[in-house]
Design an enzyme around this catalytic site. Structure first.
Site, PDB file in Angstrom:
ATOM      1  N   HIS A   1      43.139  44.371  35.856  1.00 25.05           N
ATOM      2  CA  HIS A   1      43.213  44.168  37.317  1.00 25.05           C
ATOM      3  C   HIS A   1      44.423  44.875  37.942  1.00 25.05           C
ATOM      4  CE1 HIS A   1      39.907  41.416  37.276  1.00 25.05           C
ATOM      5  NE2 HIS A   1      40.521  40.505  36.548  1.00 25.05           N
TER       6      HIS A   1
ATOM      7  N   ASP B   1      34.976  42.154  29.680  1.00 19.15           N
ATOM      8  CA  ASP B   1      35.524  40.950  30.303  1.00 19.15           C
ATOM      9  C   ASP B   1      34.516  40.418  31.325  1.00 19.15           C
ATOM     10  OD1 ASP B   1      38.553  39.713  30.640  1.00 19.15           O
ATOM     11  OD2 ASP B   1      37.400  39.538  32.500  1.00 19.15           O
TER      12      ASP B   1
ATOM     13  N   HIS C   1      35.229  39.550  34.284  1.00 16.20           N
ATOM     14  CA  HIS C   1      35.599  40.069  35.608  1.00 16.20           C
ATOM     15  C   HIS C   1      35.617  41.586  35.627  1.00 16.20           C
ATOM     16  CE1 HIS C   1      37.405  36.038  35.048  1.00 16.20           C
ATOM     17  NE2 HIS C   1      36.848  35.857  36.229  1.00 16.20           N
TER      18      HIS C   1
HETATM   19 ZN   LIG Z   1      38.486  37.940  33.028  1.00 14.37          ZN
END
Ligand SMILES: [Zn+2]
Length: 247
Positions: free
Chosen positions: A100, A137, A139
């Site tokens: 991220h 993952d 996300h």
């Molecule tokens: Zn995650």
């Protein structure tokens, strides 16, 4: 398959779930004895600058403990990439995670984009050019995706089922390296409710077979998310067994 790990990752550097006490220890316990462990060096600031803006690095540096651990996390990814480049697959068992983190921003428990730093190090040396990053993952790795939005040589793929992965690999037969953002929160008992325990081995197998067939065996993985300590170690081990089986 080597595991890149340092005891500094046991340090609880923050209050977020990625920094939780015992999170890496439960994985070490599962892998210990089955794999050779090697220690990374901390990343150098020049390595961070391959991906991040100087002002952003200064911002992370203002938290000294976090910065020290994050340097080793990026260093772990760098070491895994270096091993992969020699044809020795490796798993970077590191934290904080990175997918991220953008060039100039972060959220989601990430600070430096470990996998992008490692990929850019190899690309800057001319060791590889075209790279496929597979993110498993739960996300979407918006940091990684944004870092590479203007770089056609590096493709970012976020897992959407095993058939999706097969399709992605089938159109990426010209890459020099596969790098895996290995998060485990897509697991049915880790908040994701999507993957079952038996899915991680075939994922590893598909990636490894592809890398061995098309990329001279060059592939590595870096830990991202995954928080349920009851299942995390077993899921990591299943992925690594898949990597080993993909011959
Ligand atoms: Zn995650």
């Amino acid at each position: 398959m080597k595991v890149v790990y340092h005891d500094i990752f046991q340090v609880v550097y923050d209050y977020d779930p990625a920094a939780a006490r015992g999170r890496l220890e439960c994985i070490v316990e599962e892998l210990c004895g089955a794999y050779e462990f090697v220690e990374p060096e901390p990343a150098q600031e020049n390595d961070l600058l391959l991906v991040h803006q100087p002002g952003y690095i200064e911002y992370v540096k203002s938290n000294d403990l976090l910065y020290q651990v994050a340097l080793f996390a990026a260093g772990g990814a760098l070491k895994a990439a270096e091993l992969a480049n020699r044809g020795e697959p490796a798993f970077a068992l590191v934290r904080p995670p990175g997918h991220h983190a953008g060039r100039n921003s972060c959220w989601g428990f990430c600070w430096f984009n470990n996998i992008a730093i490692a990929v850019e190090k190899l690309r800057s040396k001319g060791a590889v050019n075209k790279v496929l990053i597979v993110d498993i993952d739960l996300h979407f790795g918006d940091g990684t995706d944004s870092i590479y939005e203007d770089t056609p040589e590096v493709s970012y793929y976020h897992l959407y089922g095993l058939d999706g992965l097969r399709d992605c690999l089938s159109v990426n037969t010209d890459c020099d390296l596969v790098a895996v953002s290995a998060g485990f929160d897509m697991h049915m008992k880790d908040g994701g409710f999507i993957l079952s325990p038996k899915d991680y081995k075939p994922i590893g197998n598909l990636v490894a077979s592809h890398a061995r067939r098309y990329c001279g065996g060059k592939f590595f993985a870096v830990l991202e998310g995954g928080y349920n300590q009851q299942v995390l170690g077993k899921n990591v081990k299943a992925l690594l067994e898949g990597f080993d089986a993909g011959r």
